[in-house]
Structure formats: C-alpha cells, structure tokens
Design an enzyme around this catalytic site. Sequence first.
Site, mmCIF file in Angstrom:
data_model
loop_
_atom_site.group_PDB
_atom_site.id
_atom_site.type_symbol
_atom_site.label_atom_id
_atom_site.label_comp_id
_atom_site.label_asym_id
_atom_site.label_seq_id
_atom_site.Cartn_x
_atom_site.Cartn_y
_atom_site.Cartn_z
ATOM 1 N N GLN A 11 -4.049 -48.491 -11.767
ATOM 2 C CA GLN A 11 -4.332 -48.274 -13.190
ATOM 3 C C GLN A 11 -3.251 -48.800 -14.144
ATOM 4 O O GLN A 11 -3.557 -49.308 -15.207
ATOM 5 C CB GLN A 11 -4.573 -46.789 -13.415
ATOM 6 C CG GLN A 11 -5.465 -46.502 -14.570
ATOM 7 C CD GLN A 11 -6.130 -45.150 -14.414
ATOM 8 O OE1 GLN A 11 -5.471 -44.105 -14.470
ATOM 9 N NE2 GLN A 11 -7.424 -45.128 -14.207
ATOM 10 N N GLU A 31 -9.178 -46.108 -9.248
ATOM 11 C CA GLU A 31 -9.384 -44.863 -9.992
ATOM 12 C C GLU A 31 -10.153 -45.172 -11.278
ATOM 13 O O GLU A 31 -9.743 -46.047 -12.041
ATOM 14 C CB GLU A 31 -8.021 -44.247 -10.332
ATOM 15 C CG GLU A 31 -7.235 -43.861 -9.087
ATOM 16 C CD GLU A 31 -5.721 -43.810 -9.328
ATOM 17 O OE1 GLU A 31 -5.283 -43.796 -10.480
ATOM 18 O OE2 GLU A 31 -4.984 -43.804 -8.319
ATOM 19 N N PRO A 62 3.777 -46.028 -5.139
ATOM 20 C CA PRO A 62 3.300 -45.371 -3.904
ATOM 21 C C PRO A 62 2.595 -46.349 -2.960
ATOM 22 O O PRO A 62 2.531 -46.109 -1.762
ATOM 23 C CB PRO A 62 2.324 -44.305 -4.408
ATOM 24 C CG PRO A 62 2.738 -44.051 -5.821
ATOM 25 C CD PRO A 62 3.248 -45.378 -6.338
ATOM 26 N N HIS A 79 4.131 -46.705 -18.333
ATOM 27 C CA HIS A 79 2.908 -47.457 -18.622
ATOM 28 C C HIS A 79 3.200 -48.850 -19.164
ATOM 29 O O HIS A 79 2.282 -49.555 -19.548
ATOM 30 C CB HIS A 79 2.040 -46.707 -19.640
ATOM 31 C CG HIS A 79 1.434 -45.450 -19.106
ATOM 32 N ND1 HIS A 79 2.174 -44.340 -18.795
ATOM 33 C CD2 HIS A 79 0.147 -45.127 -18.823
ATOM 34 C CE1 HIS A 79 1.380 -43.383 -18.358
ATOM 35 N NE2 HIS A 79 0.135 -43.845 -18.362
ATOM 36 N N SER A 126 -4.918 -42.052 -5.600
ATOM 37 C CA SER A 126 -4.192 -42.234 -4.349
ATOM 38 C C SER A 126 -3.853 -43.722 -4.187
ATOM 39 O O SER A 126 -4.582 -44.461 -3.546
ATOM 40 C CB SER A 126 -5.136 -41.747 -3.242
ATOM 41 O OG SER A 126 -4.653 -41.879 -1.967
ATOM 42 N N GLU A 127 -2.759 -44.162 -4.807
ATOM 43 C CA GLU A 127 -2.481 -45.599 -4.848
ATOM 44 C C GLU A 127 -2.298 -46.187 -3.457
ATOM 45 O O GLU A 127 -2.798 -47.266 -3.142
ATOM 46 C CB GLU A 127 -1.236 -45.902 -5.703
ATOM 47 C CG GLU A 127 -1.441 -45.724 -7.204
ATOM 48 C CD GLU A 127 -1.390 -44.275 -7.656
ATOM 49 O OE1 GLU A 127 -0.996 -43.408 -6.838
ATOM 50 O OE2 GLU A 127 -1.748 -43.993 -8.814
#
Lengths: 360, 325
Positions: B82, B29, B89, B129, B59-60
């Site tokens: 990211q 991404e 996922p 994160h 869309s991991e």
Amino acid sequence: MAKKTVFSGKVEFVQVLDKDGKADKTLLPKLSKEELKQLYRWMVFARIADEKCLKLQRAGRIGTFAQILGQEAQVGVALALKKNDWLVPSFRENALIWALGAKAEDIYQLFGGFEKGQQFSGLNILPISVPVGTHPLHAVGIAWAFKLRNEKKVVATFFGDGATSEGDFHEALNFASVFQVPCVFFCQNNQYAISVPRKKQSHAQTLAQKGLAYGMDGIQVDGNDVLAVYRVARTAIEKARFGGGPTLVELVTYRMADHTTADDATKYRTKTEVEYWKKRDPILRMQHYLKTKRLWTEKWEDTLGIQIRSQIEKSVQIYEALSQPQVGEMFDFLFEKKTPELEQQKNKLQNWKNQEEGKV
Amino acid sequence: MTQMNMIQALNSALFHALEKDSSVLLLGEDVGLNGGVFRVTEGLQKKFGEKKVIDTPLSESGIVGSSIGLAIAGFKPVAEIQFSGFIYPAFDQLISHAARMRNRTRGKYSCPLVVRTPCSGGVRALEHHSESTESIFIHTPGLKVVMPSTPNDAKGLLLSAIFDPDPVIFFEPMKLYRQLKQEVKEDFFEIPLGKAKIVKPGEHVSMVSFGTMVPQCIKALELLDKKGISAELIDLRSLSPLDFETIQDSVHKTGRLAIVHEAPRTLGLGAEIAATIAERNVLDLEAPITRITGFDTIMPYYRLENDFIPSSERIAFEVEKIVRF
C-alpha cells in the site's frame, strides 16, 4: 447469557508403534508388505547417506552440513505424497528429499558449494531454504495456484520448532487458512533451535495448537514413528487435495546430531537426554515391527546395507568428479537475460582470471 | 488516444494485462472491492472476478511470500504494497527469495512477479507514507526497479514489468498520480525496461533524474533557460537495470552532470551514477559532478517535507553553479 464459551479446541497425539515397535492395531495404516519395507529402506538409506555427508565434511570434501540423524521417520510423508504433489523443504529434510527420488549426489553437491544441487532435477521440490520459517509462504502460493487452476495437487512444507516463532510462519498459516489452499504444514519439532530448547521457543503446550488459532486442524504425531507419520500425513494430504483446507502437523522428534557440523551440542544438552531419545530410534522401532511381521531378517539387513553403500559410493564418485563451476556462472542466472552491466562485470572477472592463470 | 492521469494509465495497464493473460493476478490490501486506496485497481475486481483481483489479509510478507509461490507455479502476480514505507516486513521475501530463486536453482525456477508500491513525498501524508526506498532494492542483485514519472511511461513500463520474466519493484510516485494528464494510447503497449528517456535535449549540462523530481527538473529547465543555460534532461524511468549509455552519451556532449533525486544522499542512486560517470567520462568532464538530493535525515513530517525535497529553485541554483564552474 453474559458469558459463554465461543471457542474450544483439542489437539490429538498419534502414535502407531510404541517405542519398542509394538503396534496399536486399531491405528495401523493399510500398507502392503512392499510399502512397509520401502519405508524401512528409505530410512536406512537416509542414515547411511547422512553419515557419509558427515564424513565428507570432516574430510573437507563438502562444506557445512546439517545432519538429519534421528529424524528419518520423515520419509513417511514421501509415501503419502503423489507424483504431482510438491515439497517445500527447509534444510533438514534430506531423508524425505532422497525418498522422493533425489540422488545422494544432489545433496552432496548442494552442501559442496554447487548451486546446481538445488535443482532436484525432475522432481517437484523447491530448493532447501536457509532463512528459518520464510518458505512456508512459498508453499502457500504454490498451493494457491493449484486451487485457482482446480488441480488436485497438494504441497507439503517442512520447518522446525524454531520457525514457529517467526512472523512468516504465522502469515503462512493465516493465508493458507483464509484462502483454504491445499497445503500441509509439517513442523519437525526436534526439541532444539540450535541450542534453544523447545520450552523456550513457546509457552504453548503443543506447537500443533497454533493451527487452531488460524482455523485449521492441528495434530501432534510421534515423529519417530514412521507409520504414525505416514498415517497422519496421508489423512491431512488427502483432506487438502479434496478441498478440506490446510493442516498443521507437529512431528515430535529429536535431533540426535549437532545443529550443523559447525555446532557442538554437548554444550547445551545432557547425555541422559540423548540416551532417552536413542531408545526411541525410528529405524530400530520399525525394524522391531517388521520382525514381528516376518519382513525383516539379518540377511536382508546385510544385503540392504551393501546395496546402499555401493550406491552411495557411486554418488560420491559422481560428486567428486564434478569440475569447479565456470566463474561466469555467477552472472548467468540473475535474470533471464543478462543486463549490459552484468555482461561487463562478467568479462572483467573473466579477463582477470585469464590473466591470473597466465592465459594471456 | 485518451487523456489519462497516472492512476488511469496504471489502471488501463492492469486491465490489459488481466485481459491478455489469464495467469495475471492482482493481490494486496484493499485492491478488490475498494479498488485500492489510490483507486489504481478500481473496477478490476468487478470486471475480472475475485479469483483474479484478490483482497488479502493485512500481511506484507504474506502477500509477497505467497506471490513467490504463485509465480513459481506459473502465475504472474502483481502484488500491491500500500505504501513503500510499509514494504519492510516483505523485505526478507524480496531479498532472500524473489531475487534469488532463479540463481539458486540455476534457472529451474523463476519469480516473474511485480510489486507495485506508491512512494515518495509531497502529499502531506503521515509518517512512513512518504519514503523513497529505491536504493535498497537497486543494491540487491536479482531485482529490477522501475519508477515512472508520466502516465504514458507508467502504463508502458508496468506492462513490460508484468510480462518480464524476473521480479520487478514498481515504484509509483504518489505526488504524480493525479498531477499530470496526457494523451495515452488506450490499447496494450510496452515500454522496454532499462531504457532512459531524453525529456529535453540541451547543450550545457546533463540533468539526470526520475520519479517526483522530473517535473521539478522541468520547472528548473525554465529557470535555467532564462539565464541562458541550455540543460539536457534525462528521465531514467528504469533504475535497475540502469541505462548508463544514455547518460554517458549526454555527458560526452555537455561535459557536466547533475543528478537529482528525492531519496537521501548517501548511497542514493546519484552516488552510483556519479562514480560510474567519473570512471567512464573523466576526459569529458569540465566541472565537478553534483548531486541534488534529499538529506541524510528521516523524511520529516509534512511541515518540513518541502524543505527536504529538492525544489525547482534549489535544483536550478545547484545546476547553475556547475555550469559557471
């Protein structure tokens, strides 16, 4: 104008042979007599080999097994694929895997506890995938590789109706369509995900229409009609091969057997329903058609049965002659080169085995 | 040699990988036009084109699942997730397929892919994160796991990971992305996976660490030095496979072991190292092994993150305890 239709779509249903094997001549694919007989031969082989698996399992000679009984018309896709195309299957594509050239004993090995059975030596077939709906993404990646290298090759991937509820199925369709890769998605809608019926899997009228949301064609096929399966598969595969992008094909079929040998389908479905589908058997239907074409005789059927049975007996002998895998094998294929820790663990297990077997 | 921070070193590694081998692909991404949210892939799409540096849907699982297919078909995909807190996922794809494909097919197929992912805390980020998830992957047979702490190691290890024949999860500590600049060779070089590095030799105690905790340990060394304690610091760099030999040799010399990581304590990598050293170095040990780690809590929002993450003072305090034992 404040309101307008910005999208509308349609899903066609294709059937070439009706349930009694009568053909719609306008839809008949162009196939030689030999090809028609080949489709039939593949289906009969699959039924006998599948039945043999069940017997082997009941006798404790292989482990848990997923039958394909009733879904033999999937072999139509084998005739539509070319030699360099790929198959990314789930666990109910044995008929197709055999039709593509795998040996009966490959499947016996695989369900008999040997990883080696997953190799399908010499064939472009990925190992059967057990986690439902995860592998279509691998098909997308392989097809993407073909596109990036400008190779005119196609990937066919198979999964069931249940898989269309999994997230990865949707990610696969989306990637395939965004990157326009040469991949054809075959959903074997066999009406059940173990015990959960199709209507509880999705409120959508068809599963094929899910393709439309991703900007690809969706088409529904009588999945017990091998000629319809071939016809639609060939069109979708050739479209993909020449840059037309992916297609979602829904094969409407029925799982005549239990989910696996560990299941009992009488708990969740009726005899009437099973009888309804029995009358739509893919092999009988094709047999009727071949008869009208004067390509089928009882004598041919008998000879075919004898040939297949003797071939399968040989496969069983090969399977049963396999010796237990070496214990160290479980350490040997984690990485290309074993790590020092894996080497130590392997030695430890080997020493224990030697001690247990009185070798030291 | 050029002065580079970790971002620049990683960018240089990716540049050399793409230049050296036409089967290398970057996907993820925002990795293309935007150059990645941390700018690790900056300028690479412009240089190598949209077929080599690919912006994907959000869309991991799609990114990792299709990378598996690309890898099987002969590419060397370098996928970016990211933030490591968003890797879940894609977890099924990594654990159920990438890690197993070679074993499952007895070597017929393999998955030479890399998943790069920023990790760990200390940058005042939002929830999810700042996670340290390495243990989950270390525990999975069939995956290799790497976490550099310096620009030079980041470059050499990433190039090794890309050309490794098996799947590698490559954790990049965000806090260290721009913290340190050092001399890094401009051309292609590899640092082998599975080899730890002795950051500083010492006599009294072995400190084993990796990722964000290495700079904290270096600060702790100074605090300990003032108290007359000479500690040996080992940066593991590769978390799987793990270089036990270097740790064993060090403990043989010092007789004491402290393991420092940011991830939660229970079943963190420290637990495995402590158990193994207890088995292999029992006669060398002169004090209990200690672990200085994050806690078995959810990583707090940033107001409390520096209380969760071991500080150099906390590290020095705990290390001194086992030295004085």
